[in-house]
Design a protein around this motif. Sequence first.
Motif, PDB file in Angstrom:
ATOM      1  N   ASP A  50       0.816  -1.219   0.000  1.00 51.82           N
ATOM      2  CA  ASP A  50       0.000   0.000   0.000  1.00 51.82           C
ATOM      3  C   ASP A  50       0.850   1.271   0.000  1.00 51.82           C
ATOM      4  N   GLU A  51       1.968   1.234   0.701  1.00 51.22           N
ATOM      5  CA  GLU A  51       2.801   2.429   0.858  1.00 51.22           C
ATOM      6  C   GLU A  51       3.402   2.908  -0.464  1.00 51.22           C
ATOM      7  N   VAL A  52       3.603   2.010  -1.412  1.00 49.39           N
ATOM      8  CA  VAL A  52       4.236   2.388  -2.689  1.00 49.39           C
ATOM      9  C   VAL A  52       3.310   2.161  -3.886  1.00 49.39           C
ATOM     10  N   ARG A  53       2.026   2.034  -3.628  1.00 44.10           N
ATOM     11  CA  ARG A  53       1.125   1.699  -4.736  1.00 44.10           C
ATOM     12  C   ARG A  53       1.068   2.794  -5.794  1.00 44.10           C
ATOM     13  N   VAL A 105       2.196   4.522 -11.362  1.00 48.86           N
ATOM     14  CA  VAL A 105       2.759   5.473 -12.330  1.00 48.86           C
ATOM     15  C   VAL A 105       3.791   4.786 -13.220  1.00 48.86           C
ATOM     16  N   ILE A 106       4.614   3.914 -12.641  1.00 49.91           N
ATOM     17  CA  ILE A 106       5.622   3.201 -13.443  1.00 49.91           C
ATOM     18  C   ILE A 106       4.944   2.276 -14.453  1.00 49.91           C
ATOM     19  N   ILE A 107       3.911   1.564 -14.026  1.00 53.23           N
ATOM     20  CA  ILE A 107       3.189   0.667 -14.941  1.00 53.23           C
ATOM     21  C   ILE A 107       2.523   1.469 -16.056  1.00 53.23           C
ATOM     22  N   ILE A 108       1.856   2.554 -15.689  1.00 52.71           N
ATOM     23  CA  ILE A 108       1.187   3.411 -16.686  1.00 52.71           C
ATOM     24  C   ILE A 108       2.218   4.003 -17.642  1.00 52.71           C
TER      25      ILE A 108
END
Length: 198
Positions: A64-67, A72-75
């Motif tokens: 959850d802390e880095v979701r 953003v990286i996936i997008i």
Amino acid sequence: MNKLDIFKNGITKENPILVQQVGMCATLAVTTSLLNGIGMGIAVIAVLTGSNIVISLLRKFIPDEVRIPAFVIIIAAFTTIVDLLMHAYTFALYQALGVFIPLIVVNCLILARAEAFAFKNGVVDSIIDGLGMGAGYLVAMILLSSVREFLGNGTLFGINVLPASYEPMMIAIQPPGAFIILGLLIGLVNYLSRRKKA
């Protein structure tokens, strides 16, 4: 919610542009022609659906802390793929859309669907949500860009559809025209949805 409702939701009740009014930067900038509107709509569908799939697959592994950075990286990865494909196969459209293709990364529609839907649902539902929201975005882009091109140039897809004597409404293809026409379309959608409920 059944799968058809998930799909229809993006086109009607939660249309990204005409109801939620998210991702407006590219919407207002690139809709000067119908071809540009369709091109941007298809690019958003590809990025939205692809990122929804990957985020849904990885939802149990992303803390959850880095979701948000992970989303953003996936997008950004899917946006880069679409950017490179458009550069290779639709170069004229790629040039017309310019900086607005890379800006898909920060389109709040895609990040919102990752957070609100894909991170909480299975892959199949996330695909349907991506396609439905993307289709809603595409429909709105087609509506806005066709009205702007028709009024501003008297053309559709660059082909003259009005007589040569037609005096173009130049404001339609300028930034103020984008705001005015979009506002009228949103008003029409609000009016029709209220009539439907009554």
